[in-house]
Scaffold this motif. Structure first.
Motif, PDB file in Angstrom:
ATOM      1  N   PRO A  72       7.433   6.221  -2.298  1.00  0.00           N
ATOM      2  CA  PRO A  72       7.348   5.022  -3.139  1.00  0.00           C
ATOM      3  C   PRO A  72       6.372   5.210  -4.293  1.00  0.00           C
ATOM      4  N   ASP A  73       6.644   4.529  -5.393  1.00  0.00           N
ATOM      5  CA  ASP A  73       5.750   4.600  -6.549  1.00  0.00           C
ATOM      6  C   ASP A  73       5.384   3.199  -7.002  1.00  0.00           C
ATOM      7  N   ALA A  74       4.270   3.090  -7.719  1.00  0.00           N
ATOM      8  CA  ALA A  74       3.731   1.788  -8.091  1.00  0.00           C
ATOM      9  C   ALA A  74       4.668   1.009  -9.002  1.00  0.00           C
ATOM     10  N   GLY A  75       5.183   1.664 -10.029  1.00  0.00           N
ATOM     11  CA  GLY A  75       6.033   0.970 -10.979  1.00  0.00           C
ATOM     12  C   GLY A  75       7.266   0.363 -10.335  1.00  0.00           C
ATOM     13  N   THR A  76       7.926   1.125  -9.492  1.00  0.00           N
ATOM     14  CA  THR A  76       9.136   0.639  -8.830  1.00  0.00           C
ATOM     15  C   THR A  76       8.830  -0.525  -7.897  1.00  0.00           C
ATOM     16  N   GLN A  77       7.730  -0.451  -7.166  1.00  0.00           N
ATOM     17  CA  GLN A  77       7.369  -1.528  -6.233  1.00  0.00           C
ATOM     18  C   GLN A  77       7.057  -2.822  -6.976  1.00  0.00           C
ATOM     19  N   LEU A  78       6.378  -2.717  -8.111  1.00  0.00           N
ATOM     20  CA  LEU A  78       6.061  -3.912  -8.888  1.00  0.00           C
ATOM     21  C   LEU A  78       7.323  -4.530  -9.491  1.00  0.00           C
ATOM     22  N   LYS A  79       8.210  -3.693  -9.974  1.00  0.00           N
ATOM     23  CA  LYS A  79       9.467  -4.202 -10.525  1.00  0.00           C
ATOM     24  C   LYS A  79      10.311  -4.878  -9.438  1.00  0.00           C
ATOM     25  N   ALA A  80      10.174  -4.412  -8.210  1.00  0.00           N
ATOM     26  CA  ALA A  80      10.942  -4.994  -7.102  1.00  0.00           C
ATOM     27  C   ALA A  80      10.376  -6.324  -6.649  1.00  0.00           C
ATOM     28  N   GLY A  81       9.181  -6.667  -7.101  1.00  0.00           N
ATOM     29  CA  GLY A  81       8.618  -7.965  -6.751  1.00  0.00           C
ATOM     30  C   GLY A  81       7.269  -7.947  -6.074  1.00  0.00           C
ATOM     31  N   ALA A  82       6.652  -6.778  -5.905  1.00  0.00           N
ATOM     32  CA  ALA A  82       5.327  -6.718  -5.296  1.00  0.00           C
ATOM     33  C   ALA A  82       4.311  -7.458  -6.171  1.00  0.00           C
ATOM     34  N   SER A  83       3.408  -8.186  -5.539  1.00  0.00           N
ATOM     35  CA  SER A  83       2.354  -8.893  -6.272  1.00  0.00           C
ATOM     36  C   SER A  83       1.199  -7.956  -6.601  1.00  0.00           C
ATOM     37  N   ASP A 101       0.873  -1.185   0.000  1.00  0.00           N
ATOM     38  CA  ASP A 101       0.000   0.000   0.000  1.00  0.00           C
ATOM     39  C   ASP A 101       0.898   1.219   0.000  1.00  0.00           C
ATOM     40  N   ILE A 102       1.056   1.853  -1.184  1.00  0.00           N
ATOM     41  CA  ILE A 102       1.935   3.025  -1.258  1.00  0.00           C
ATOM     42  C   ILE A 102       1.209   4.298  -0.857  1.00  0.00           C
ATOM     43  N   GLY A 103      -0.108   4.252  -0.771  1.00  0.00           N
ATOM     44  CA  GLY A 103      -0.868   5.387  -0.248  1.00  0.00           C
ATOM     45  C   GLY A 103      -1.044   6.537  -1.202  1.00  0.00           C
ATOM     46  N   SER A 104       0.025   7.280  -1.449  1.00  0.00           N
ATOM     47  CA  SER A 104      -0.134   8.601  -2.059  1.00  0.00           C
ATOM     48  C   SER A 104      -0.344   8.606  -3.559  1.00  0.00           C
ATOM     49  N   GLY A 105      -0.162   7.494  -4.242  1.00  0.00           N
ATOM     50  CA  GLY A 105      -0.596   7.424  -5.630  1.00  0.00           C
ATOM     51  C   GLY A 105       0.403   7.776  -6.701  1.00  0.00           C
ATOM     52  N   LEU A 106       1.697   7.822  -6.395  1.00  0.00           N
ATOM     53  CA  LEU A 106       2.674   8.024  -7.458  1.00  0.00           C
ATOM     54  C   LEU A 106       2.730   6.768  -8.323  1.00  0.00           C
ATOM     55  N   LEU A 107       2.657   6.950  -9.629  1.00  0.00           N
ATOM     56  CA  LEU A 107       2.753   5.800 -10.524  1.00  0.00           C
ATOM     57  C   LEU A 107       4.192   5.531 -10.934  1.00  0.00           C
ATOM     58  N   GLY A 108       5.008   6.567 -10.919  1.00  0.00           N
ATOM     59  CA  GLY A 108       6.424   6.444 -11.238  1.00  0.00           C
ATOM     60  C   GLY A 108       7.224   7.375 -10.356  1.00  0.00           C
ATOM     61  N   PRO A 109       8.564   7.264 -10.359  1.00  0.00           N
ATOM     62  CA  PRO A 109       9.400   8.118  -9.501  1.00  0.00           C
ATOM     63  C   PRO A 109       9.166   9.603  -9.780  1.00  0.00           C
ATOM     64  N   HIS A 110       9.271  10.414  -8.724  1.00  0.00           N
ATOM     65  CA  HIS A 110       9.128  11.867  -8.853  1.00  0.00           C
ATOM     66  C   HIS A 110      10.420  12.510  -8.380  1.00  0.00           C
ATOM     67  N   PRO A 111      11.025  13.369  -9.211  1.00  0.00           N
ATOM     68  CA  PRO A 111      12.329  13.943  -8.860  1.00  0.00           C
ATOM     69  C   PRO A 111      12.324  14.776  -7.591  1.00  0.00           C
TER      70      PRO A 111
END
Length: 465
Positions: free
Chosen positions: A290-301, A274-284
């Motif tokens: 945390p962002d959704a894309g990075t978490q999924l690539k790291a192995g999140a189901s 549960d990343i909460g805040s809704g970032l879909l990708g990294p923000h500079p």
């Protein structure tokens, strides 16, 4: 603040009439006599005014009748003359038939929960308007048969997060987590760190939310340190998934340790994040968020998130990840009760495919430009006799996102009394109190609203409130 309040507090009757004179929206200093009260027009007579006839079609007959009755009461009390009832009723009419009032967010909190969090982009607003009538939300126009609800919005979501094999949308972020727990863990265990047992606001606590689904919580680690070994020791036949929650509205610093998603994914059970805040990708600007894309690539189901926070879209809950798990969640009976309407789907898709959102623009606002805006506004207002100065300010992200991150900003500093008067004015402006002054932070105020903001300040100054 209505017209009567504004004119009475300024000590000048509407239209600039001298005390004792009367006009359509003005009043008189002498109490009304019996003849004046008898001259108050009947309700049906006032309702024939063309302006009120038009308003009845736009706002509803009940709203218009209420305004007329208020105007009649003012005429009976002598606040307005009998021949000014229609004009007064028109002035009392709300802008819309709804009770929500648009406000200018000058709090310095970009995603202010009490103000509805993210402002929709112009593209999203147009999409909502287009979707207000009949749409093909659940119909394939080519074949004439039923189609998957919100299929184009879901496709847009997958396009933005290529590492997600599937996606689903529910009505808010908490609902996304509740549906996941209900569908995957009812009667089973969810393994979670004690340091991530958060309260999400207004007294709602994550443990209570999860237990309400019929799942059992298996707490591991301590408040400040939880390792992958702690999770591994707790996993057993009853484990449905490991839950990792981003503590998005607080920070724990010092002697800390948290297991990463990659470590947890190696434990052999599904990992829900549960990343909460809704970032879909990294923000500079928000490297720790945390962002959704990075978490999924790291192995999140599965990843769950909110749509009305850093994504900048409408209130909704996003589920992204493994196709089989998303299917199991989306086909659960509870999914029907938590589904979103066509307006939310339209706004979400326009947010995902459209131009930069107001949230993104506010986050990226240049501090120097904000300072120049504040100085221009302060100079113009001071020339009109307002006690105001431009000051440096510190804004925040808000909405349970990026705790501890401050955004350099600029604000108008006004006497404290302006805070309440601005909130209750014809154009409500919500600022914040700091060191005995009312600050109007410009970080979340679009530049095109500068003149409306200045006008609201001038109105308060004119009334002496």
């Amino acid at each position: 603040m209505d017209q009567r309040d504004a004119t009475e507090r300024s000590g000048v009757r509407a239209g600039g009439r001298a005390p004792g004179a009367a006009g359509p929206a003005g009043g008189r200093d002498t109490p009304p006599g019996p003849d004046d009260r008898r001259r108050v027009p009947r309700t049906d007579t006032v309702l024939r005014d063309p302006r009120l006839v038009e308003a009845a079609g736009r706002l509803g007959a009940g709203v218009v009748k209420s305004a007329v009755r208020q105007a009649q009461e003012r005429a009976r009390s002598g606040t307005v003359p009998p021949d000014g009832v229609a004009d007064t009723a028109v002035a009392l009419l709300p802008r819309t038939a709804g009770g929500l009032r648009p406000v200018i967010n000058a709090t310095g909190v970009v995603l202010h929960t009490n103000l509805g969090r993210a402002s929709l982009s112009a593209a999203a607003r147009r999409a909502v308007q287009e979707a207000a009538g009949p749409t093909d939300v659940e119909l394939d126009l080519e074949t004439g048969v039923r189609a998957r609800r919100g299929r184009t919005a879901l496709a847009a979501l997958r396009d933005r997060v290529p590492s997600a094999a599937a996606a689903h949308v529910v009505n808010n972020g908490a609902a996304a987590l509740v549906l996941t727990a209900t569908a995957l863990a009812a009667g089973r265990e969810i393994v979670i760190s004690r340091g991530e047992m958060v309260e999400i606001g207004d007294g709602f606590r994550l443990p209570d939310l999860l237990v309400s689904t019929g799942a059992r919580l298996r707490e591991v680690g301590t408040t400040n340190r939880t390792t992958a070994a702690d999770y591994a020791a707790a996993i057993g036949p009853e484990t449905a998934f490991v839950l990792k929650v981003h503590p998005s509205n607080f920070l724990i610093t010092g002697f800390t340790r948290a297991a990463g998603v990659g470590e947890l994914a190696a434990l052999g059970v599904p990992v829900v994040v549960d990343i909460g805040s809704g970032l879909l990708g990294p923000h500079p600007l928000l490297p720790e968020e945390p962002d959704a894309g990075t978490q999924l690539k790291a192995g999140a189901s599965l990843v769950t998130a909110s749509g009305d926070k850093l994504l900048g879209g409408p209130q909704c809950g996003l589920l992204l990840g493994d196709e089989d798990l998303v299917r199991a969640v989306s086909r659960h009976p509870l999914a029907r009760a938590l589904r979103v309407d066509k307006l939310t789907l339209a706004a979400l898709e326009a947010t995902l495919r459209g131009p930069e959102t107001p949230t993104g623009e506010a986050l990226a606002a240049d501090p120097g430009r904000l300072r120049r805006r504040a100085e221009r506004l302060a100079a113009a207002l001071a020339a009109g006799g307002v006690d105001v100065r431009a000051v440096r300010s510190a804004a925040t992200v808000g909405g349970g996102g990026a705790p501890g991150v401050t955004l350099p900003s600029a604000a108008l500093s006004l006497p404290e009394r302006y805070a309440a008067a601005l909130r209750t004015g014809p154009v409500p402006v919500v600022g914040r109190l700091e060191a005995g002054r009312c600050l109007l932070d410009l970080r979340a105020v679009p530049a095109e609203d500068d003149e409306r903001l200045a006008g609201a300040v001038r109105a308060v100054t004119a009334t002496g409130r």
